[in-house]
Design a protein around this motif. Sequence first.
Motif, mmCIF file in Angstrom:
data_model
loop_
_atom_site.group_PDB
_atom_site.id
_atom_site.type_symbol
_atom_site.label_atom_id
_atom_site.label_comp_id
_atom_site.label_asym_id
_atom_site.label_seq_id
_atom_site.Cartn_x
_atom_site.Cartn_y
_atom_site.Cartn_z
ATOM 1 N N ARG A 49 4.640 0.827 -3.769
ATOM 2 C CA ARG A 49 3.271 0.906 -3.820
ATOM 3 C C ARG A 49 2.700 0.388 -4.969
ATOM 4 O O ARG A 49 3.293 0.637 -6.195
ATOM 5 N N VAL A 50 1.985 -0.926 -4.760
ATOM 6 C CA VAL A 50 1.647 -1.460 -5.867
ATOM 7 C C VAL A 50 0.062 -1.845 -5.782
ATOM 8 O O VAL A 50 -0.982 -1.746 -6.984
ATOM 9 N N LEU A 51 -0.711 -1.425 -4.692
ATOM 10 C CA LEU A 51 -2.209 -1.306 -4.621
ATOM 11 C C LEU A 51 -2.537 -0.101 -5.350
ATOM 12 O O LEU A 51 -2.024 1.147 -5.018
ATOM 13 N N PRO A 52 -3.594 -0.261 -5.910
ATOM 14 C CA PRO A 52 -4.295 0.969 -6.628
ATOM 15 C C PRO A 52 -4.952 1.975 -5.745
ATOM 16 O O PRO A 52 -5.384 1.491 -4.821
ATOM 17 N N LYS A 53 -5.166 3.198 -6.285
ATOM 18 C CA LYS A 53 -6.120 4.004 -5.081
ATOM 19 C C LYS A 53 -7.371 3.947 -5.802
ATOM 20 O O LYS A 53 -7.449 3.403 -6.911
ATOM 21 N N ALA A 91 0.882 -1.089 0.076
ATOM 22 C CA ALA A 91 -0.050 0.111 0.037
ATOM 23 C C ALA A 91 0.943 1.431 -0.149
ATOM 24 O O ALA A 91 0.336 2.502 -0.071
ATOM 25 N N GLY A 92 2.202 1.233 0.121
ATOM 26 C CA GLY A 92 3.026 2.414 0.132
ATOM 27 C C GLY A 92 2.964 3.033 1.451
ATOM 28 O O GLY A 92 3.484 4.102 1.520
ATOM 29 N N LEU A 93 2.550 2.324 2.600
ATOM 30 C CA LEU A 93 2.632 3.096 3.787
ATOM 31 C C LEU A 93 4.020 3.318 4.222
ATOM 32 O O LEU A 93 4.259 4.099 5.071
ATOM 33 N N LEU A 94 4.710 2.509 4.067
ATOM 34 C CA LEU A 94 6.373 2.507 4.418
ATOM 35 C C LEU A 94 7.269 3.169 3.456
ATOM 36 O O LEU A 94 7.930 4.136 3.876
#
Length: 349
Positions: free
Chosen positions: A68-72, A60-63
């Motif tokens: 990030r690979v999860l789409p928005k 999710a790109g939280l780190l």
Amino acid sequence: MASPRHPVSARAVALVQMDRLQTFAFSVCWSDNSDTFARRSWDEFRQLQKTLKKTFPVEAGLLRKSERVLPKLPDSPLLTRRGHTGRGLVRLRLLDTYVRALLATSEHILRSSALSGFFAPKPLDLEPMLPPGSLVILPTPEEPLCQPTGSLTIHSLEAQSMHCVQPFHTLDTRDRPFHTQAQEILDVLLRHPSGWWLVENKDQQTAWFPAPYLEEVATGLGQESGLALQGSGRQLCATQAYEGSRPDELTVPSGARVSVLETSDRGWWLCRYNGRTGLLPSVLLQPEGLGSLLSRSGLPDSGGADKVAEDRTVPPAVPTRPCISAIQGRCCSVTRRALGQEQGTRVPP
């Protein structure tokens, strides 16, 4: 724990509107080659996004945002053309893009219980009827149809008689009320690719009318056309998973759509599923409201002999009305004059 099967692809097929509540219907293909329909609300998709971000913080790109690979999941503007319905159609397209991108991520996300559980058939998805007053709206394809200008099916404005499968209310080309009853005969003057056709009633009113509400007048139908079920490949869905205990029985997951080849009063029906033929308990099979509707792609079915009573409990899908330029762009000048468009006749806004 990961599910034994997982979704591999999905596409948005319809917006289902009930008063102010909207749900978004998706056709889902699974890793075991089965396919089901899932109907979820916007809030359920938002909750899925939150669950995935919590379960997969790295993806999710939280780190690191670069990982990030999860789409928005962007939302549509609060104010859109055609109000509540227009916003629902915008959301349907956004969700279609989101789900396709989501299912293109890493394998361990696809196999997660969060994703499999979200798309797994729920009791709501397997209901034999949609709630009363439901409106099923099929989105207009964004890509232009591969047809030359003026290629409408028009038959020199010769009327083809068809009847209405259910009552429908709209406005005619002069903004007057245009009401039809079930089995009322209408003359089709022009077929537009959007699914809205120009029709004329016995009072010589002309109106743009949704094609899924029209059906060819069947002739020579015997008493068998009124049967509740026929063994002619009709599709039903399994209300729960079943594992065959004998070689001549089928194993199917919950929500599986099977083709009924032969019925029997002994409680076991011969069915075909995923390339195999075998027996299933008839008590597990029932019509699938949304599935039976969308399996016809929103188009009227001319093979009246295999229609059944259950079909009439589901309101036909109403395609999105095309804008004026969509119709005029596909009509030659002769056609426009014949339809009275150059004399101010209105077309769907």
